[in-house]
Design an enzyme around this catalytic site. Structure first.
Site, short mmCIF file in Angstrom:
data_model
loop_
_atom_site.label_atom_id
_atom_site.label_comp_id
_atom_site.label_asym_id
_atom_site.label_seq_id
_atom_site.Cartn_x
_atom_site.Cartn_y
_atom_site.Cartn_z
CG LEU A 130 -2.25 -0.63 1.21
CD1 LEU A 130 -2.96 -0.42 2.55
CD2 LEU A 130 -3.11 -0.09 0.10
CG ASP A 131 1.28 3.76 -3.43
OD1 ASP A 131 2.21 2.94 -3.53
OD2 ASP A 131 0.59 4.15 -4.40
N PRO A 132 2.40 4.91 0.76
CG PRO A 132 4.58 5.75 1.03
CD PRO A 132 3.66 5.11 0.01
#
EC number: 5.4.99.25
Length: 305
Positions: free
Chosen positions: A38-40
């Site tokens: 999951l992207d930051p």
């Protein structure tokens, strides 16, 4: 030692690797792995496999995901989301389209579609991740990928303000789907630059937001010796595969010894992979697959002794 699948609520600002690193410190174990990055700046469900459940992480990853996203029409960015620099702007007004236009457009994205992954992504081209090319200001041809949009729909009114239009969508999709690319493609079909301005993963691997625990909650439960009750057994991670319950003790022994079988020894029609479950304990014995060169046979892929 913990064993099982733990649905974690990943907060914005953390990478998926950060979550695993922090969990290893909290739980004092190295045998931990997440089931899909999951992207930051994305919050939501991140199933984490611990102990023997790490052996089924690939299967949890394959079970599909659901997201809620905000699509912003009128401005595109270098990263296709709110973190990037502005690439293009074009003023949007309420006379340009209405909610019925959006609903019809979203319908056209259902099913198997092609996406070009964003430059700021971990997709590899020639052994190098795309974001590495992007950071060096290098351009490279990105291969189109087929992804499965199982369902997509608008879940908010259209909000026209400051020459942009914002609305929320809910997407149920297969693995490998980039929601930010979906947002920019929606803009392309409308004739406007666009980006994804917010994203939350609401389901992954069969786990939903209400199942998920924050790192702080996990730490508290660990200190209270009650965390194991919140873990799901590894069997849960295989529920997307067909299964057969085994009663015969002789067959159980053969399975645990990793022996091959003829497909016609079982009633079920085995097409690709099959999970053998102990009828007495409800525990997984093994995952078998059709033999690559002998279609009448099945061979072990993973045995759980």
């Amino acid at each position: 030692m913990y064993n099982g699948i733990l649905p974690v609520y990943k907060e914005r600002g953390l990478t998926s690797h950060d979550v695993v690193f922090k969990l290893r410190k909290i739980l004092k174990t190295k045998k931990i792995g997440h089931t899909g990055t999951l992207d930051p700046e994305v919050a939501g469900v991140l199933p984490v496999c611990i102990g023997n459940a790490t052996r089924v992480s690939d299967y949890v990853m394959d079970m599909g995901k659901a997201y809620e996203a905000t699509v912003s029409i009128g401005r595109s960015t270098t990263t296709e989301d709110q973190t990037g620099d502005t690439l293009e702007t074009k003023g949007v007004h309420s006379a340009d389209f209405n909610k019925d236009d959006i609903d019809r457009l979203l319908e056209s994205f259902k099913g198997i579609i092609e996406q070009i992954p964003p430059m700021y992504s971990s997709v590899k081209v020639n052994g190098k991740k795309l974001y590495e090319y992007a950071r060096n200001n290098e351009t490279v041809e990105r291969p189109k990928r087929k992804v499965n949009i199982k369902d997509i729909g608008r879940i908010s009114e259209l909000d026209f303000k400051e020459n942009e239009c914002h609305f929320k969508i809910r997407v149920i999709c297969g693995k490998g789907t980039y929601i930010r690319t979906l947002a920019t493609d929606i803009g392309v079909k409308l004739g406007f630059p666009a980006h994804m301005s917010k994203l939350t993963r609401i389901e992954s691997g069969g786990f939903v937001l209400k199942d998920s625990l924050t790192l702080e909650q996990i730490k508290e439960l660990h200190e209270q010796d009650s965390l194991q009750n919140k873990l799901f057994p590894l069997e849960y991670g295989l529920k997307g595969l067909p299964s057969i319950k085994i009663k015969d003790s002789h067959i159980k022994k053969r399975i645990l010894n990793g022996q091959k079988f003829n497909k016609n020894e079982f009633d079920n029609k085995i097409k690709d992979q099959i999970v053998f479950i102990d009828d007495d304990s409800e525990k997984v014995l093994a995952i078998y697959m059709v033999h690559p060169t002998k279609e009448s046979e099945i061979k072990p892929k993973k045995v759980f002794n």
